[in-house]
Each structure stands twice: as structure tokens, then as C-alpha cells.
Motif scaffolding. Sequence first.
Motif, PDB file in Angstrom:
ATOM      1  N   TYR A  38       0.830  -1.208   0.000  1.00  0.00           N
ATOM      2  CA  TYR A  38       0.000   0.000   0.000  1.00  0.00           C
ATOM      3  C   TYR A  38       0.866   1.260   0.000  1.00  0.00           C
ATOM      4  O   TYR A  38       0.648   2.181  -0.787  1.00  0.00           O
ATOM      5  CB  TYR A  38      -0.930  -0.028   1.221  1.00  0.00           C
ATOM      6  N   GLN A  42       0.870   3.663  -3.214  1.00  0.00           N
ATOM      7  CA  GLN A  42       0.225   4.958  -3.009  1.00  0.00           C
ATOM      8  C   GLN A  42       1.242   6.093  -2.946  1.00  0.00           C
ATOM      9  O   GLN A  42       0.871   7.246  -2.789  1.00  0.00           O
ATOM     10  CB  GLN A  42      -0.622   4.947  -1.721  1.00  0.00           C
ATOM     11  N   GLN A  94     -10.130   2.522  -4.037  1.00  0.00           N
ATOM     12  CA  GLN A  94      -8.966   2.090  -4.814  1.00  0.00           C
ATOM     13  C   GLN A  94      -9.379   1.758  -6.239  1.00  0.00           C
ATOM     14  O   GLN A  94      -8.687   2.100  -7.182  1.00  0.00           O
ATOM     15  CB  GLN A  94      -8.317   0.885  -4.120  1.00  0.00           C
ATOM     16  N   LYS A 154      -5.590   8.439   1.109  1.00  0.00           N
ATOM     17  CA  LYS A 154      -4.441   7.526   1.180  1.00  0.00           C
ATOM     18  C   LYS A 154      -3.943   7.414   2.623  1.00  0.00           C
ATOM     19  O   LYS A 154      -3.639   6.316   3.095  1.00  0.00           O
ATOM     20  CB  LYS A 154      -3.308   8.037   0.284  1.00  0.00           C
TER      21      LYS A 154
END
Length: 195
Positions: A38, A42, A94, A154
Motif C-alpha cells: 500500500y 500509493q 482504490q 491515502k
Amino acid sequence: MAAADSPSAALRRRDLCSRGIRLAGKMRSDVIDLLDTYVERQGLDASASVAAVEGVPAAAAERWDEQTGTQRLLDNLAAYRAFRALLAQMLEEQREQLGEADAALGRALAAVLLQVSAFAYHLEELLRLESRGPPSEEGAGPPPPPHLGLFERKLRGLGVLRELAQWAVRSARDLRQLAKPSPGSSSAPSPAESP
């Protein structure tokens, strides 16, 4: 209730707790892997500071050692129900943000969401064994997602995953505590475990 204290119920409780501890360990490992993915996908800094996420109870507990087994299970169940909803929101965001461009992250999020759902069901089984059915979920959903910009979303996702990893540790601890023999049993008590 006497049935909950019978030898077969105690054996079933220990079995469910042991399986739950394994599930929590696997979930934590997968969440840590997901956190790494992640952060990378991100474009975040792994050391980024994140405020508490609305709708997620903190894994840290005051007077942890004073909680009853039922209270531990209820706290865990409430947390995992909240995580189930939050992870579903993250998965939807997402997909909207990246579409199929990052299918690996979507699959990893979906896999952890399934584990959280399975763990919540496992906790419900333990509550039924304790002669207490799980509380209803009606109206117990998380607050609607706040209107956040992309970067804030995020960071919120990062906070959710970090707290989920902490809950997996706490859940294993809670289940170990619940699996201990009760004071009146013939088994020798295990040494006290600090939270």
C-alpha cells in the motif's frame, strides 16, 4: 450458564481460541505485507504520521487485564465489524482511483477484507459458545466516509491498515487470555501474561 462450563464446552472454547490465534497471526502477517504494498503503490512514506481514523476503535486498552472474556470478545467483534466496512470503502476508493491499473493492490485488499470477515464470524461463534449471542449489526455501521482529498484518503487507508495490524496482535492476546483455564479447573494456571 452451566453448559458453558462443561468440559466439552471448555475444550471447544480452547479449540476455537487456538484457531482464532492462528487466524489472527496469519491476518497480521498479511496486513503487514499489504501495508508495504500500500505504501509503495500509493507513494507514501512508511513513517508518515496518521491521526486516529474515525470509526475505528483503538487497539490499545486501558485496564486490559481487568476485562472479562466476554468484554474482550465484544470489543474485538465491534472492531472487526468496523474494519470490514472501512476496508470495503478502501477497496471501492482504490477501484475508482486506479481502476484495473493496480489489480495486485485490489486483490490484496480484498483478501484481507475476507480474512476480517471470517475473523468476525469466528468471534461470533465464540460469543455463542459463551452463551451470549453476538450483538446485532443493525445501525452499527461506521460513519459515512468523510469527503477527503486523494492524499487524505491515502493517509486514512494507511491508518486503517496500521490499526488493523495492532488489533490482530491484541486479538491473539485476548484469545490466549480466554483460552486459559478458569480458576476452579484442575489444570495448573499458566503464568500471568502482560498485555
